[in-house]
Design a protein around this motif. Structure first.
Motif, PDB file in Angstrom:
ATOM      1  N   GLN A   1      -1.440   7.782 -14.577  1.00 35.90           N
ATOM      2  CA  GLN A   1      -1.893   7.145 -15.824  1.00 35.90           C
ATOM      3  C   GLN A   1      -1.340   5.725 -15.980  1.00 35.90           C
ATOM      4  N   LYS A   2      -0.167   5.473 -15.456  1.00 34.88           N
ATOM      5  CA  LYS A   2       0.394   4.124 -15.532  1.00 34.88           C
ATOM      6  C   LYS A   2      -0.312   3.195 -14.544  1.00 34.88           C
ATOM      7  N   VAL A   3      -0.590   3.686 -13.347  1.00 37.86           N
ATOM      8  CA  VAL A   3      -1.255   2.868 -12.328  1.00 37.86           C
ATOM      9  C   VAL A   3      -2.663   2.497 -12.783  1.00 37.86           C
ATOM     10  N   ARG A   4      -3.335   3.395 -13.468  1.00 35.01           N
ATOM     11  CA  ARG A   4      -4.741   3.185 -13.851  1.00 35.01           C
ATOM     12  C   ARG A   4      -4.933   2.359 -15.112  1.00 35.01           C
ATOM     13  N   SER A   5      -3.944   2.280 -15.991  1.00 36.17           N
ATOM     14  CA  SER A   5      -4.148   1.575 -17.266  1.00 36.17           C
ATOM     15  C   SER A   5      -3.698   0.117 -17.189  1.00 36.17           C
TER      16      SER A   5
ATOM     17  N   GLY B   1      -2.634   9.860  -5.016  1.00 32.76           N
ATOM     18  CA  GLY B   1      -3.492   8.697  -5.104  1.00 32.76           C
ATOM     19  C   GLY B   1      -2.856   7.583  -4.285  1.00 32.76           C
ATOM     20  N   PHE B   2      -3.583   6.490  -4.115  1.00 36.45           N
ATOM     21  CA  PHE B   2      -2.974   5.352  -3.442  1.00 36.45           C
ATOM     22  C   PHE B   2      -3.257   4.088  -4.232  1.00 36.45           C
ATOM     23  N   VAL B   3      -2.390   3.133  -4.063  1.00 32.95           N
ATOM     24  CA  VAL B   3      -2.552   1.835  -4.700  1.00 32.95           C
ATOM     25  C   VAL B   3      -2.331   0.767  -3.629  1.00 32.95           C
ATOM     26  N   ARG B   4      -3.142  -0.278  -3.723  1.00 28.24           N
ATOM     27  CA  ARG B   4      -3.008  -1.428  -2.825  1.00 28.24           C
ATOM     28  C   ARG B   4      -2.942  -2.673  -3.704  1.00 28.24           C
ATOM     29  N   VAL B   5      -1.858  -3.420  -3.553  1.00 25.03           N
ATOM     30  CA  VAL B   5      -1.631  -4.569  -4.417  1.00 25.03           C
ATOM     31  C   VAL B   5      -1.232  -5.781  -3.574  1.00 25.03           C
TER      32      VAL B   5
ATOM     33  N   VAL C   1       0.877  -1.177   0.000  1.00 31.77           N
ATOM     34  CA  VAL C   1       0.000   0.000   0.000  1.00 31.77           C
ATOM     35  C   VAL C   1       0.906   1.215   0.000  1.00 31.77           C
ATOM     36  N   THR C   2       0.764   2.050  -1.028  1.00 36.53           N
ATOM     37  CA  THR C   2       1.607   3.237  -1.118  1.00 36.53           C
ATOM     38  C   THR C   2       0.900   4.319  -1.934  1.00 36.53           C
TER      39      THR C   2
ATOM     40  N   THR D   1      -2.432 -10.409  -7.518  1.00 38.87           N
ATOM     41  CA  THR D   1      -3.698 -11.098  -7.297  1.00 38.87           C
ATOM     42  C   THR D   1      -4.812 -10.151  -6.839  1.00 38.87           C
ATOM     43  N   LYS D   2      -4.430  -8.972  -6.388  1.00 35.93           N
ATOM     44  CA  LYS D   2      -5.404  -7.916  -6.073  1.00 35.93           C
ATOM     45  C   LYS D   2      -4.744  -6.605  -6.457  1.00 35.93           C
ATOM     46  N   TYR D   3      -5.514  -5.727  -7.109  1.00 34.40           N
ATOM     47  CA  TYR D   3      -4.947  -4.464  -7.582  1.00 34.40           C
ATOM     48  C   TYR D   3      -6.021  -3.387  -7.454  1.00 34.40           C
ATOM     49  N   LEU D   4      -5.902  -2.559  -6.443  1.00 38.11           N
ATOM     50  CA  LEU D   4      -6.872  -1.500  -6.189  1.00 38.11           C
ATOM     51  C   LEU D   4      -6.165  -0.153  -6.178  1.00 38.11           C
ATOM     52  N   TYR D   5      -6.818   0.854  -6.733  1.00 37.46           N
ATOM     53  CA  TYR D   5      -6.239   2.192  -6.713  1.00 37.46           C
ATOM     54  C   TYR D   5      -7.350   3.230  -6.593  1.00 37.46           C
ATOM     55  N   ASP D   6      -6.952   4.421  -6.131  1.00 40.22           N
ATOM     56  CA  ASP D   6      -7.892   5.535  -6.012  1.00 40.22           C
ATOM     57  C   ASP D   6      -7.084   6.828  -6.100  1.00 40.22           C
ATOM     58  N   THR D   7      -7.698   7.828  -6.683  1.00 43.37           N
ATOM     59  CA  THR D   7      -7.042   9.142  -6.771  1.00 43.37           C
ATOM     60  C   THR D   7      -7.902  10.186  -6.087  1.00 43.37           C
TER      61      THR D   7
END
Length: 139
Positions: A95-99, A55-59, A43-44, A133-139
């Motif tokens: 844009q890289k995290v979201r695509s 934004g944050f991403v959880r993977v 999570v970062t 196996t899990k990829y969540l993001y939010d901005t």
């Protein structure tokens, strides 16, 4: 009752023996992968659309280890593996995290970096693949 000749019996036994040896040798050629999860999830933050917004991403990341015998080595280097994955995700633009293509680029960057670090530390790449196996993001 039908009698089987000794030469024929020996031939059948020899075929069975060769078949068993061939099967055992072939089984050794098959990969012996193991899987190791980077826990807890990564999570970062990443830079959002403006410098003022993060934004944050959880993977959830699973590592495919090239050989089950190397699992203990990978576990020993877990802090390095986690830190590397965190650093790579933290450097990514939104844009890289979201695509989908960006996600694959990130996955390959993580794989390459982990392999490089393990090669430097152990002399072997050890990590065969990286799976999200899990990829969540939010901005």
């Amino acid at each position: 009752m039908k009698m089987i000749s000794l030469p024929r019996t020996l031939s059948v036994l020899m075929l069975l023996f060769l078949s068993a040896v061939s099967t055992a040798a072939h089984a050794q050629d098959k990969p012996n992968y193991a899987y190791l999860g980077l826990e807890p999830d990564i999570v970062t933050n990443f830079v959002g659309p403006s410098a003022k917004k993060l934004g944050f991403v959880r993977v959830t990341i699973e590592l495919m280890i090239a050989d089950a015998g190397q699992l203990e080595i990978a576990e020993h280097h877990m802090p390095l593996l986690r830190a590397t994955a965190l650093e790579i995700f933290g450097q990514q633009p939104e844009q890289k995290v979201r695509s989908m293509t960006g996600r694959e680029d990130i996955r390959l960057a993580v794989l390459k970096a982990l392999q490089t670090h393990m090669k430097q530390e152990t002399g072997a790449e050890i990590i065969k693949n990286v799976i999200f196996t899990k990829y969540l993001y939010d901005t």
